[in-house]
Design a protein around this motif. Structure first.
Motif, PDB file in Angstrom:
ATOM      1  N   THR A  83      -3.125  -4.134   1.431  1.00 32.66           N
ATOM      2  CA  THR A  83      -3.510  -3.720   0.076  1.00 32.66           C
ATOM      3  C   THR A  83      -3.569  -4.926  -0.844  1.00 32.66           C
ATOM      4  OG1 THR A  83      -1.180  -3.251  -0.448  1.00 32.66           O
ATOM      5  CG2 THR A  83      -2.523  -1.417   0.347  1.00 32.66           C
TER       6      THR A  83
ATOM      7  N   ASP B  65       5.738  -4.398   4.137  1.00 34.66           N
ATOM      8  CA  ASP B  65       5.027  -3.121   4.153  1.00 34.66           C
ATOM      9  C   ASP B  65       5.064  -2.490   2.762  1.00 34.66           C
ATOM     10  OD1 ASP B  65       7.174  -0.645   4.297  1.00 34.66           O
ATOM     11  OD2 ASP B  65       7.971  -2.508   5.128  1.00 34.66           O
ATOM     12  N   SER B  66       4.116  -1.622   2.500  1.00 36.45           N
ATOM     13  CA  SER B  66       3.931  -1.069   1.154  1.00 36.45           C
ATOM     14  C   SER B  66       5.114  -0.228   0.690  1.00 36.45           C
ATOM     15  CB  SER B  66       2.645  -0.241   1.102  1.00 36.45           C
ATOM     16  OG  SER B  66       2.660   0.763   2.095  1.00 36.45           O
ATOM     17  N   LYS B  67       5.788   0.481   1.596  1.00 35.35           N
ATOM     18  CA  LYS B  67       6.931   1.306   1.186  1.00 35.35           C
ATOM     19  C   LYS B  67       8.066   0.437   0.650  1.00 35.35           C
ATOM     20  CE  LYS B  67       6.173   5.399   4.057  1.00 35.35           C
ATOM     21  NZ  LYS B  67       6.729   6.279   5.119  1.00 35.35           N
TER      22      LYS B  67
ATOM     23  N   TYR C 134       1.115  -4.814   3.238  1.00 35.23           N
ATOM     24  CA  TYR C 134       0.303  -4.070   4.203  1.00 35.23           C
ATOM     25  C   TYR C 134       0.807  -2.634   4.345  1.00 35.23           C
ATOM     26  CZ  TYR C 134       4.158  -4.860   7.506  1.00 35.23           C
ATOM     27  OH  TYR C 134       5.388  -4.874   8.120  1.00 35.23           O
ATOM     28  N   GLU C 135      -0.067  -1.779   4.869  1.00 36.12           N
ATOM     29  CA  GLU C 135       0.301  -0.392   5.126  1.00 36.12           C
ATOM     30  C   GLU C 135       1.020  -0.330   6.482  1.00 36.12           C
ATOM     31  OE1 GLU C 135       0.051   2.170   3.215  1.00 36.12           O
ATOM     32  OE2 GLU C 135      -1.144   1.278   1.600  1.00 36.12           O
TER      33      GLU C 135
ATOM     34  N   ASN D 114       3.268   1.308   9.711  1.00 37.25           N
ATOM     35  CA  ASN D 114       3.226   2.515  10.535  1.00 37.25           C
ATOM     36  C   ASN D 114       4.471   2.548  11.413  1.00 37.25           C
ATOM     37  OD1 ASN D 114       2.648   0.895  12.942  1.00 37.25           O
ATOM     38  ND2 ASN D 114       0.566   0.691  12.099  1.00 37.25           N
TER      39      ASN D 114
ATOM     40  N   ARG E 286       6.139  -2.439  10.824  1.00 34.55           N
ATOM     41  CA  ARG E 286       6.607  -2.248   9.457  1.00 34.55           C
ATOM     42  C   ARG E 286       7.718  -3.254   9.171  1.00 34.55           C
ATOM     43  NH1 ARG E 286       9.609   3.621  10.261  1.00 34.55           N
ATOM     44  NH2 ARG E 286      10.811   3.040  12.090  1.00 34.55           N
TER      45      ARG E 286
END
Length: 847
Positions: free
Chosen positions: A595, A610-612, A643-644, A646, A650
């Motif tokens: 992202t 990671d985005s979370k 990044y997204e 998974n 992550r």
């Protein structure tokens, strides 16, 4: 009334046989589960107590202390601590313990043991030159590098003896060791089928720790010194981040842990026993409803000569109590046999259970008897109450035979409310994410009950849909359809028994197939690498030597390679871990969507997250992140990309050159790589050969990863199929029972049909087709509910597994429907044969 009730039981022995069998199977399942789990739990507890016989006080590192300066593992115990422990008042001796992972290869090159308990340790000789924990039965103890001693179970399974050579893997590279001794041990992991290899202490420290370090120090008390007194003395010499516990406390804790594990297994098995009993309720209620209906005039006569409603109900309940008691006693005896058989079966699979007696606790006997009697009495209460309500004159004239319109309206209204409420709860739970399990589970139970209540209403249109097919069988088919809808309540109870089993089987099959599809998609979407290399074991997260990545990187066929190196850290104040990767190769090995930023920024102190994690800390591209490394040193990292994540990729990724200097033990948990020509079998064979054909190392492509995860689901699914088979067997008994009693009830009618020209073959066909229609009706309901529940559970799963997608296994669902039809055909064999054998003249004269 008591004598009347007992006479009725003896008069209807054959008709009550199926009810006895249904209750017996359920009780046998319950008692067998309790006997099996209590026996295993008792055996392991006694084995664990033996394992702690030589330990009065144990000193271990304390990982529970909050040490903000060091987020890594607590330091191991030093030689100085051991020397001090040996000198405390009341200490008779000490053992320094070192443990780790050690995979052993058999003579065929396969892994010995069951994969999750391949342990290595040290032989620590005392003043007499012996280690009291292990008794040598062959050879001597290991004394130098290159020597190893094996537990006797592993030596027997691998056909090894003292003097043989054996291949051993600790963290990847294969070592060839000489077996110098064989020993016995009470270690629970070994008795359960694992392996244990012992090295001399110096070698074990090099392999599993560092020179001069121990994972545990066991202190033996001198005569006259209690464990509590010794612990008080030991506590005075404990270093920071260390703790002590008495041997009794350790044994009690392990016994409690074993008890908890067995309790979880027991609960799971009892759930399936409950399902079998729930299905049995339909059979019992159906049986007593039919028995009461067949004795209507008899009961009316009893009312006419002075019996009260309560006495009539009580007489039915007394019959149920006798039937339930007989079934419970037989079920208890069968359950004890099942418990013993399950233990033998477990031993035959290689999962060796410690020796011990078969445990039949008083609570097992009491619960089994109560379950059998209570379930039978409760199931018979409604038919008994219904019989008592019939006025004597009406019963004599059979005015009661057809349910009133008002009764059907009330039943259908209640069923519609329950079904709608249950469906609403399931749908609400599906939309609540992880918090929806409770509402969904409760809603599922309410929905099943609602559908059961509505089943008489549903039976007419669904069975009517079979009319075009049944017409092909002429008069037999027409009569079969009319018989199936003649008594909707009876048909509903019979079909519902099969519906419950098929609902669960279908639902689990839908979930398993959808999970498999989601896992395949996750592996395909998340990985660009051709192969992933890791150590074996249950979770595949054992430490892997950096030497593995170095050796594989030298192969000309490898085009890109990166280790994945996890290091404990505090990132932004939270406990987390850093994943060290090769910044040049990682972009060619994983597939993630950014992202912000990209992998090109990764290197030095620049990281990608990671985005979370970024959203939780409100970080974005360019943010500075405070970090405390594993060794306690502090630093600052810069976000170079978001990044997204998974399920496979992550967390915080950092250049492995940045994190490696801070690690106490440098090890990888995976190595990702790409090869020329892609994920071919030839390339896989080449990689395995370069690693020495090591059975402890897994070389997996995307399909292997998916299959490995799916294998767990498949194993669980097969186990669940086996457990639910009990419910299906009970349902089959229900169909047999209903048809047999229905044939008896319709003896006069069958005699008339024979008299006007229906031959024996036609009678058999009529009964079989009736059974087939009822079974398929239950099968269709079960498939419909199973698909709905599978979809709903999938909505919950999709929150944790974004790649999850609903897959309907049409082939298996068709097979389940065929199985339902097969159940109908098999269940009708005996009743159809019995109907065809009826003497037409005797049947016509029958009351």
């Amino acid at each position: 009334m008591l004598r009347t009730a007992l006479r009725n039981v003896l008069a209807h022995k054959a008709r009550l046989l199926m009810t006895v069998l249904a209750v017996m199977l359920g009780v046998a399942f319950v008692s067998g589960t309790l006997v099996f789990t209590n026996t295993i739990s008792d055996a392991y507890q006694k084995s664990s107590e033996k394992g702690f016989e030589g330990v009065d006080v144990a000193i271990t590192p304390d990982g529970d202390q909050d040490d903000s300066a060091n987020p890594g593992e607590p330091p191991r115990l030093s030689q100085q601590v051991l020397d001090k422990a040996a000198k405390v008042p009341g200490a008779a001796g000490v053992h320094g313990v070192v443990t780790g992972y050690a995979a052993l290869s058999d003579k065929d090159g396969d892994l010995l043991g069951n994969g999750f308990s391949n342990l290595g340790g040290n032989y620590y000789p005392g003043a007499d030159g012996k280690d009291s924990r292990y008794t040598l039965t062959e050879g001597r103890a290991p004394q130098n590098a290159g020597e190893v001693a094996l537990d006797s179970k592993s030596a027997e399974r691998g056909h090894y003896k003292a003097g043989d050579s054996i291949r051993v893997s600790v963290d990847g590279p294969v070592r060839t060791e000489k077996i110098v001794g064989v020993f016995t041990t009470d270690d629970g992991n070994v008795t359960a089928g694992g392996t244990l290899a012992l090295f001399d202490t110096a070698t074990a420290q090099k392999l599993f720790a560092k020179p001069g370090q121990y994972d545990e120090i066991d202190v033996k008390a001198a005569a006259g010194t209690s464990q509590a007194e010794l612990k008080s003395a030991v506590d005075k010499i404990l270093p920071a981040q260390a703790k002590s516990a008495t041997g009794q406390k350790l044994a009690d804790d392990q016994a409690e842990a074993i008890k908890q594990q067995m309790s979880n297994m027991q609960t799971a098995l009892l759930v399936f026993a409950g399902i079998a009993l729930f299905v049995g309720i339909f059979i019992i209620a159906n049986t007593f409803s039919m028995l009461v209906a067949q004795r209507t005039k008899e009961l009316a006569l009893l009312r006419a000569v002075g019996a009260t409603r309560r006495q009539v109900t009580r007489s039915v309940l007394i019959e149920a109590t006798v039937v339930g008691a007989v079934a419970a006693v037989v079920g208890l005896a069968a359950g004890i046999g099942i418990g013993a058989g399950l233990r033998s079966l477990l031993n035959s699979t290689g999962a060796v259970v410690p020796d011990g007696p078969l445990v039949v606790q008083p609570t097992t006997v009491l619960v089994s008897l109560l379950v059998g009697v209570v379930v039978t009495v409760l199931s018979a209460w409604l038919p008994g109450r219904r019989a008592a309500k019939i006025p004597p004159i009406a019963a004599m004239n059979s005015v009661h035979a057809t349910p009133t319109t008002r009764g059907l309206v009330v039943r259908n209204t209640i069923g519609a409310i329950l079904a709608a409420g249950g469906a609403a709860l399931v749908l609400a739970g599906a939309g609540m994410g992880g918090d929806g399990k409770g509402p969904m589970g409760f809603g599922a139970v309410v929905l099943v009950i609602g559908v059961f209540v509505l089943t008489p209403l549903l039976s007419r249109p669904l069975i009517a849909a079979s009319a075009p097919v049944l017409r092909l069988f002429g008069m037999s088919g027409k009569l079969a359809r009319q018989n199936a809808v003649r008594n909707p309540r009876r048909t509903a109870a019979t079909a519902s028994a099969l519906m419950v089993g098929l609902t669960l089987i279908t639902g689990m099959t839908v979930i398993a197939g959808s999970l498999q599809q989601g896992i395949n998609k996750m592996a395909a979407d998340g990985l660009k690498s051709d192969f992933v290399v890791s150590m074996g074991g249950a979770d595949g997260s054992r430490p892997l030597s950096p030497e593995v990545a170095r050796n594989l990187g030298k192969l000309p066929e490898v085009t890109a390679i990166s280790p994945l190196r996890a290091s404990a850290a505090r990132v932004g104040g939270d406990s987390d871990s850093l994943t060290g990767v090769d910044p040049k190769a990682i972009k060619d090995l994983v597939n993630v969507d950014f992202t912000e930023g990209s992998f090109s920024a990764l290197g030095g102190t620049k990281v990608v997250i990671d985005s979370k994690t970024a959203d939780r800390h409100h970080w974005k591209l360019g943010s500075t992140v405070p970090v405390t490394y594993e060794d306690g040193s502090a630093g600052r990292l810069t976000v170079g990309g978001v990044y997204e994540g998974n399920q496979m990729i992550r967390g915080v990724m950092v250049d492995y050159a940045t994190v490696t200097p801070h690690m106490s033990t440098v090890a990888d948990f995976q190595v990702m790589l790409r090869t020329k020509g892609g994920a071919t079998q030839a390339n896989k064979d080449l990689l395995e050969k370069s690693l020495g054909d090591n059975p402890a190392i897994k070389v997996q492509d995307k399909k292997d990863i998916s299959d490995g995860i799916a294998q767990v689901f498949t194993l669980m699914l097969n186990m669940l199929y086996g457990l639910l088979a009990m419910a299906v067997i009970v349902a089959v008994l229900g169909v047999i029972n209903t048809l047999a009693m229905s044939v008896f009830e319709r003896s006069q009618e069958i005699g008339m049909l024979r008299a006007i020209g229906l031959d024996r073959r036609g009678v058999k066909r009529m009964v079989r087709l009736e059974s087939l229609v009822i079974s398929l009706f239950g099968g269709v309901l079960g498939l419909g509910l199973g698909v709905f529940f599978g979809w709903a559970v999938g909505e919950l799963v999709s929150n944790a597994l974004p790649t999850y997608e609903l897959v309907l296994p049409w082939g298996r669902m068709g097979l389940f429907l065929v199985m339902a039809a097969f159940v109908g055909v098999i269940a009708a064999l005996w009743p159809a044969r019995r109907a065809a054998k009826l003497n037409m003249l005797a049947a016509i004269k029958a009351e």
